[in-house]
Design an enzyme around this catalytic site. Structure first.
Site: not given
Lengths: 303, 303, 303
Positions: A217-219, A237
């Protein structure tokens, strides 16, 4: 997301049409996520539950929907809708520009790197030396790939993150303006999806190896020399420290921290931070020894 | 699957070479699935267990392998092999025609819609306004996409459904002649697979958001404003009502109904219908409160 | 991996620069995996735990890091690093040659076979008659596809296997030089990943049907007429016998044997060999009856 150069508090406030607290020439260098933010950057917060966290983070500027006291050496941007205005700032600096050819002209590709047919490469992408990008891979804008990296077929690097605000009658997307960074000696299997950061970078650390059909997932930041088996899913995250091993089909909720050299067995469902060096199993995951004892207990009881 | 215009019972019977019960000019408009069938349409049934369900469905014509009494205002097609003959009817009306270019000439694309490189678009596809179709997406024949839709890279819309009859020495595929409908404001992540209906439409309802690597089976209907996280798998013929939230790696057996605003936690395995507004967990899934109590009970026993 | 013709023990020893035990003209025909090896072939072993297994396997030549007694009618290659030298032998015979067009010139394609747009086909690939290869599929070097096969969009056949040796500060990949064999009448869904064998073939047996988003690891053999539902993951070196049914999201550890007609229910996590004809469930998987009894016991205790 880094601005091309520093902008003043006054300028950023004018972009989103809001009031501010702080010196008008307070310098701002970009936007970032709460778990990654650095001095000079903006975070947004729109829920009282997270006000303190945002105000005491390393962020220099907090985009907030309440007139709170401004912490020392910081500034505030006061908005009735920080989510919307965070998008507005990011939109101002990063525009989606459609591309009608498979490989953008401005791509930087190192020596001995092989790009196979059917690969799409977006704008401002950098790829190092001695890489192989296999057929039908998609590499979105701003992705950075180190040296000696292998990306197998069908993998998508830099898709938009899955991050929405519930507006009651509809979901509003938080625009993705971060990127993906693949460090040296990383190998990624086929048909994986590694989303770009919303404002930070999604990072796969040096020497880590990923199997097929994996979701990152993102980040999220994966450390160095991690081993991740097929069909693992890691939400946004997360911070996975170095030399973590994750076996097939395990899943991780968002914003977790996994300690160095932890081992997560197949199909585990991780919903809490995990300690370094230990082995985990189960859904929800707990220490493998405990989980196996529970399973043995149940087996005995059923007899 | 809708016929181009109505056909008579006699004509359809002649296509498959079978007897019929009913008026020879009885009008037939198409074929459909048992859970979606409407007046004027044909369903097939070849197992005594399902005879009653088919005969009392909304179908006007039942393709069946037993000479039963014909219900009022309906007609029967009598076949020794309804599965084979259902395929024969569908085959007659929908032919697979190979396409040698990435984008078919007859595609309808709305204004401001962006189609990125490497996208394949089959025949009779309609795409609305203000959509973005990211690189290397595959959109098969007859798919309909509304306005303001985002489809991320590597996703496949309209693959053939996974539906086979066991013929003893081999499996025979039920031909897919339905389509995929993506309603307005839907966003779908990277490397998802959304199969076309076997005879009906697989539908993703208005404003729903899907993450990456998600599987949606043939003829499944996702309601409005659902949120579906990465690596979820939903088998064929399910009905997911509005505003359902499904977390990562959850799975659903075929033909289930999930009530409005239900929440299905990560890695749950759903094998029964679920009620509206409740939260579920576990494999097999049950109410989350109950499941968590069970897990706590076991933890205590193991001590 | 078969050599183009037989090579002598002396020649192979000279390629990797090592000593040998055996007649210098001892003929060698290729390299293989321990669970698939045949007379005339080399296996490697570098851990004392597996010495006996390798020395008593059907391999005629054992590449080993200890001066053991040579079994009758066999030969030894003595190396301080069998893993490195096994890679060296394979590298010598199979080179990765970049390809700059979607379909290699040397592909053999049978009659009535349809190749849709966006498909990549590597070198030395053979595809039989009456196949459909849907858009955006990737077929890597040396893949062999029988007659009447369907490969749906986005699927990758022949990606490199996920097999690394931990060198302390980094992971070293075991080079993949095997291939994928898809037998007659197989159908594979969208966005699946079927890795090539490391030295043997990954095989999908005649008439087997695979749904979408499925992972099949290197050197795994799927029998005839198996049915595998969406998002199943099978690690490397497994042997799945004929007519096995595997439901959605089930996972299998490496090197397992699953007996004929076994049924593995959805989301099961298989870590041991399974018997023919039985039904399994749970993570870790056990006989479904037992597992369901355990779940019922727990439910009662929690009340």
């Amino acid at each position: 997301m880094k601005f091309p150069h520093s902008f003043t508090l006054k300028k950023i406030a004018s972009i989103i049409g809001c009031e501010y607290v702080g010196k008008e020439d307070f310098p701002i260098y970009g936007t970032n996520e709460i778990h990654r933010v650095k001095e000079g950057e903006i975070v947004f917060v729109d829920h009282p539950k997270y006000y303190a966290k945002a105000l005491h983070s390393k962020a220099s500027v907090v985009l907030i929907n309440k007139k709170v006291e401004c912490p020392e050496n910081k500034a505030l941007l006061l908005s009735d809708d920080p989510f919307r205005d965070f998008n507005k700032i990011n939109d101002y600096f990063v525009k989606f520009i459609p591309q009608n050819k498979l490989i953008s002209d401005d791509v930087q590709i190192g020596k001995n790197t092989i790009i196979q047919p059917g690969v799409y490469i977006g704008k401002n992408v950098k790829i190092g030396n001695d890489c192989i990008i296999f057929p039908n891979v998609t590499i979105h804008d701003y992705t950075e790939i180190g040296n000696n990296v292998v990306i197998q077929s069908g993998t998508v690097l830099g898709g938009d993150g899955f991050y929405y605000k519930n507006r009651g009658s509809y979901f509003e997307r938080l625009k993705s303006v971060g990127n993906v960074i693949i460090e040296d000696n990383v190998e990624i299997g086929s048909n994986c999806t590694i989303d770009r950061g919303v404002t930070a970078s999604t990072i796969i650390g040096k020497g880590s190896k990923l199997d097929n059909l994996i979701q990152i997932g993102h980040d999220t930041v994966i450390g160095r020399k991690c081993l991740i088996a097929s069909q693992v899913g890691i939400a946004g995250c997360c911070t996975i420290h170095d030399e973590v091993s994750i076996w097939g089909q395990a899943g991780f909720a968002s914003s977790l921290t996994i300690g160095e050299k932890a081992i997560i067995l197949a199909q585990s469902g991780v919903s809490k931070n995990l300690k370094a060096g230990k082995t985990y199993f189960g859904s929800p995951a707990e220490e493998a020894k405990k989980k196996l004892k529970e399973l043995a207990t149940l087996k005995n009881l059923a007899k």
